[in-house]
Design a protein around this motif. Structure first.
Motif, mmCIF file in Angstrom:
data_model
loop_
_atom_site.group_PDB
_atom_site.id
_atom_site.type_symbol
_atom_site.label_atom_id
_atom_site.label_comp_id
_atom_site.label_asym_id
_atom_site.label_seq_id
_atom_site.Cartn_x
_atom_site.Cartn_y
_atom_site.Cartn_z
ATOM 1 N N TYR A 75 0.858 -1.187 0.000
ATOM 2 C CA TYR A 75 0.000 0.000 0.000
ATOM 3 C C TYR A 75 0.891 1.233 0.000
ATOM 4 C CZ TYR A 75 -4.041 2.898 1.212
ATOM 5 O OH TYR A 75 -5.045 3.823 1.207
ATOM 6 N N GLY A 76 1.497 1.482 -1.093
ATOM 7 C CA GLY A 76 2.408 2.627 -1.194
ATOM 8 C C GLY A 76 3.728 2.323 -0.518
ATOM 9 N N PRO A 77 4.671 3.249 -0.637
ATOM 10 C CA PRO A 77 5.997 3.020 -0.054
ATOM 11 C C PRO A 77 5.940 2.888 1.474
ATOM 12 C CG PRO A 77 5.984 4.988 -1.462
ATOM 13 C CD PRO A 77 4.574 4.520 -1.325
ATOM 14 N N GLY A 78 6.454 1.770 1.973
ATOM 15 C CA GLY A 78 6.568 1.581 3.416
ATOM 16 C C GLY A 78 5.285 1.231 4.144
ATOM 17 N N HIS A 79 4.220 0.867 3.427
ATOM 18 C CA HIS A 79 2.948 0.541 4.070
ATOM 19 C C HIS A 79 2.387 -0.774 3.533
ATOM 20 C CE1 HIS A 79 3.240 4.912 4.662
ATOM 21 N NE2 HIS A 79 2.620 4.658 5.798
ATOM 22 N N THR A 80 1.585 -1.421 4.376
ATOM 23 C CA THR A 80 0.892 -2.654 4.008
ATOM 24 C C THR A 80 -0.584 -2.489 4.324
ATOM 25 O OG1 THR A 80 2.833 -4.002 4.482
ATOM 26 C CG2 THR A 80 0.716 -5.130 4.486
ATOM 27 N N LEU A 81 -1.430 -2.887 3.406
ATOM 28 C CA LEU A 81 -2.867 -2.887 3.640
ATOM 29 C C LEU A 81 -3.271 -4.294 4.049
ATOM 30 C CD1 LEU A 81 -5.557 -1.334 3.540
ATOM 31 C CD2 LEU A 81 -5.758 -2.053 1.144
ATOM 32 N N VAL A 82 -3.885 -4.416 5.222
ATOM 33 C CA VAL A 82 -4.346 -5.705 5.738
ATOM 34 C C VAL A 82 -5.865 -5.755 5.613
ATOM 35 C CG1 VAL A 82 -4.469 -7.217 7.750
ATOM 36 C CG2 VAL A 82 -2.428 -5.816 7.375
#
Length: 128
Positions: A75-82
């Motif tokens: 989800y974009g740089p440095g992020h995760t969508l759970v």
């Protein structure tokens, strides 16, 4: 009347009032049938998501039929969508309120739904 007996009678009356009020609680939260969900982020981190369902007490027998699983995506740089998916069985009364929480990333999500549907919760996690 003796003061000791008056205090005991008052205490008993308060306990009786509280006990009588308890059945009026129509909703309770349960997590014993909602095991934690483990997901793996795109960076390879294992994350445990704890889930709680607030339901009417009369629907407690349906918790064994609830299916909970999670998926992740970048989800974009440095992020995760759970994505937390909760599939509830048909036959329940009233609404279902779900709270999902991860201690590691200190994130939580809440959602409402009804019986016989999928409830989806979303969390955005910062990369470790």
């Amino acid at each position: 009347m003796n003061v000791k007996y008056a205090l005991a009678a008052t205490g008993a009356a308060v306990v009786g009032t509280l006990a009588a009020a308890s059945p009026a609680l129509a909703y309770q939260s349960y997590c014993e049938s909602d095991p934690p969900v483990q997901v793996v982020t795109p960076a390879g981190h294992r994350v445990t998501i704890n889930n709680w369902m607030q339901i009417e007490t009369s629907n407690r027998h349906l918790l064994k039929q609830v299916v909970v699983y999670g998926t992740t995506e970048p989800y974009g740089p440095g992020h995760t969508l759970v994505h937390i998916h909760i599939h509830t069985p048909h036959g329940g009364q009233g609404k279902v309120h779900v709270t999902s929480r991860t201690t590691r990333f200190q994130q939580n999500a809440d959602a409402d739904g009804t019986w016989g549907q999928e409830i989806e919760l979303l969390m955005v996690l910062d990369s470790d």
